[in-house]
Design an enzyme around this catalytic site. Structure first.
Site, mmCIF file in Angstrom:
data_model
loop_
_atom_site.group_PDB
_atom_site.id
_atom_site.type_symbol
_atom_site.label_atom_id
_atom_site.label_comp_id
_atom_site.label_asym_id
_atom_site.label_seq_id
_atom_site.Cartn_x
_atom_site.Cartn_y
_atom_site.Cartn_z
ATOM 1 N N SER A 47 29.460 40.503 35.454
ATOM 2 C CA SER A 47 29.698 39.082 35.702
ATOM 3 C C SER A 47 28.405 38.278 35.773
ATOM 4 C CB SER A 47 30.476 38.884 37.008
ATOM 5 O OG SER A 47 31.761 39.455 36.930
ATOM 6 N N GLY A 234 34.492 38.831 35.089
ATOM 7 C CA GLY A 234 33.630 38.686 33.923
ATOM 8 C C GLY A 234 32.736 37.467 34.039
ATOM 9 N N CYS A 262 38.636 37.172 39.739
ATOM 10 C CA CYS A 262 37.443 36.458 39.303
ATOM 11 C C CYS A 262 37.697 35.677 38.011
ATOM 12 C CB CYS A 262 36.281 37.451 39.174
ATOM 13 S SG CYS A 262 34.671 36.682 38.908
ATOM 14 N N ASN A 304 31.429 36.416 43.605
ATOM 15 C CA ASN A 304 30.456 36.220 42.530
ATOM 16 C C ASN A 304 31.083 35.375 41.435
ATOM 17 O OD1 ASN A 304 28.400 36.331 40.657
ATOM 18 N ND2 ASN A 304 28.973 38.344 39.887
ATOM 19 N N GLY A 306 30.647 31.235 39.356
ATOM 20 C CA GLY A 306 30.043 29.912 39.231
ATOM 21 C C GLY A 306 31.020 28.868 38.759
ATOM 22 N N PHE A 307 32.259 29.294 38.461
ATOM 23 C CA PHE A 307 33.337 28.382 38.065
ATOM 24 C C PHE A 307 34.505 28.586 39.024
ATOM 25 C CE2 PHE A 307 30.746 28.916 34.358
ATOM 26 C CZ PHE A 307 30.801 27.699 33.692
ATOM 27 N N HIS A 346 36.123 39.151 45.046
ATOM 28 C CA HIS A 346 36.130 40.544 44.591
ATOM 29 C C HIS A 346 36.724 41.452 45.666
ATOM 30 C CE1 HIS A 346 33.620 40.400 40.814
ATOM 31 N NE2 HIS A 346 33.500 39.166 41.279
ATOM 32 N N GLU A 348 37.711 44.337 45.443
ATOM 33 C CA GLU A 348 37.256 45.723 45.287
ATOM 34 C C GLU A 348 35.897 45.939 45.952
ATOM 35 O OE1 GLU A 348 34.675 43.679 42.547
ATOM 36 O OE2 GLU A 348 36.801 43.432 43.019
#
Length: 374
Positions: A47, A234, A262, A304, A306-307, A346, A348
């Protein structure tokens, strides 16, 4: 072997430091990550493609690198920024240093950086285009030229670039005993940049796992006869991934059970008619509080991205399930009329807390419930 290096930002800032790893110029969008552990998993998370990771924690590299904690086989990040590079590392599982690992993966790092000041700048001004370049101030013009040629992450489809080219089966459960669920369910995981621990948890909680390329067609996927489809994490902007949005819409039409994480969360939302936007500096860390809107329970999560999905854009058939307590941004959705849900963070972990591992159990129950209806 260390070497002189500079970090150049698009706002004109020039920071001198000590380079390590691969002695090659690299450009990307610089973001800060607040995790206090798990730097190996972070660095190997796909990612982070086309991003430079600035670690806020000062002790990065002190436990070295081991053979078990990589979240992918490559480093897709453009580089890393740290405060100090330790001369020695110590851990019973370690097999090499952070410096040698970066060099073997052809990735540059820079140390001796005031990461506290850098984080304050990114917090105030947002993520910036940046370049790490070997050399001293004589390399400024080359680094600036590289920044000017980099378009940034907005509008950039990176999922198809990091995705596996060949489909494969995943047969490993979670560490340390690699526990696997014993059933015949088949989950097709569409790889937009999947982390290994996601695959481990699918194998532990749901069933057999088949990982496929991000650009798989609807007909090709149907031929695999899955019981459910997983949409992975991703990098990059979700909006240009029209091939994925079209696939997901076709899966929704046949009421295939779907779970997204994500980028997969964002793509599921776009497929349902929602809108996404680029965040100021995103969420990158392992201590982000997220609230379940139904139970009001607060979970500490790994993040994690940024969008994000625009909360106000949700149509009436999609409900919000989770929100960030940092900025109230949307963290989860569920379809009211389809067996589909997703989560922005996330669950996981790797690294981070495991509090939301229950989402994998939820996916398993959704598949079983859907099977009974059909």
């Amino acid at each position: 072997m260390s070497f002189p290096a500079i970090l150049v930002l698009e706002d004109g800032s020039i920071i001198e430091g000590i380079g390590f790893g691969a002695k090659e110029l690299s450009v990307g969008e610089i973001v800060f990550n607040t995790s206090m552990s798990g730097y190996q998993e972070i660095i190997t998370d796909p990612s982070y493609a086309k991003q430079i990771i600035a670690f806020t924690h000062p002790h990065i590299g002190n436990t070295g690198i081991n053979d078990e904690d990589n979240e992918s086989d490559s480093i897709f990040a453009s580089g890393i920024v740290i405060k100090d590079l330790p001369k020695h590392y110590s851990n019973w599982r370690a097999t090499q240093s952070l410096e040698s690992f970066l060099e073997s993966k052809n990735t540059i790092g820079i140390s001796n950086i005031d990461t506290r000041a850098l984080t304050a700048k990114l917090r105030d001004h947002g993520a910036l285009k940046a370049c790490i370049a070997p050399g001293d101030k004589d390399s400024i013009s080359i680094a600036t030229e590289a920044i000017n040629k980099f378009s940034g992450l907005e509008g950039l489809d990176l999922a198809k670039k990091v995705s596996t080219q060949n489909a494969f089966s995943w047969d490993e459960g979670t560490w340390p005993n690699y526990q696997e669920v014993k059933n015949e369910k088949l989950i097709v995981a569409v790889d937009f940049g999947v982390k290994k621990n996601i695959l481990r948890l699918l194998r532990k909680h749901v069933g057999k796992v088949k990982v496929v390329n991000a650009q798989i067609s609807f007909d090709e996927l149907k031929q695999l006869k899955p019981d459910g489809v997983f949409l992975s994490n991703g990098p990059g902007d979700p909006e240009p991934c029209d091939y994925a949005i079209e696939l997901i819409q076709q899966l929704l039409n046949i009421k295939m059970p779907i779970f997204g994480i994500c980028l997969g969360h964002q793509l599921l939302a776009l497929s349902g008619g929602c809108k996404t936007y680029k965040m100021k500096f995103g969420h990158h860390g392992a201590n982000h509080p997220v609230q379940d809107l139904a139970t009001k329970v607060v979970y500490i999560t790994s993040q994690n991205h940024g969008f994000a999905v625009e909360l106000s854009s949700l149509p009436t058939n999609i409900e919000p399930t989770h929100v960030s307590l940092f900025d109230k941004s949307l963290q989860g959705i569920a379809f009211k009329d389809k067996p589909a849900f997703s989560f922005q963070g996330h669950p996981e972990a790797s690294p981070g807390p495991h509090e939301l591992e229950e989402l994998f159990t939820k996916f398993n129950l959704m598949i079983e419930s859907n099977a009974k209806k059909n």
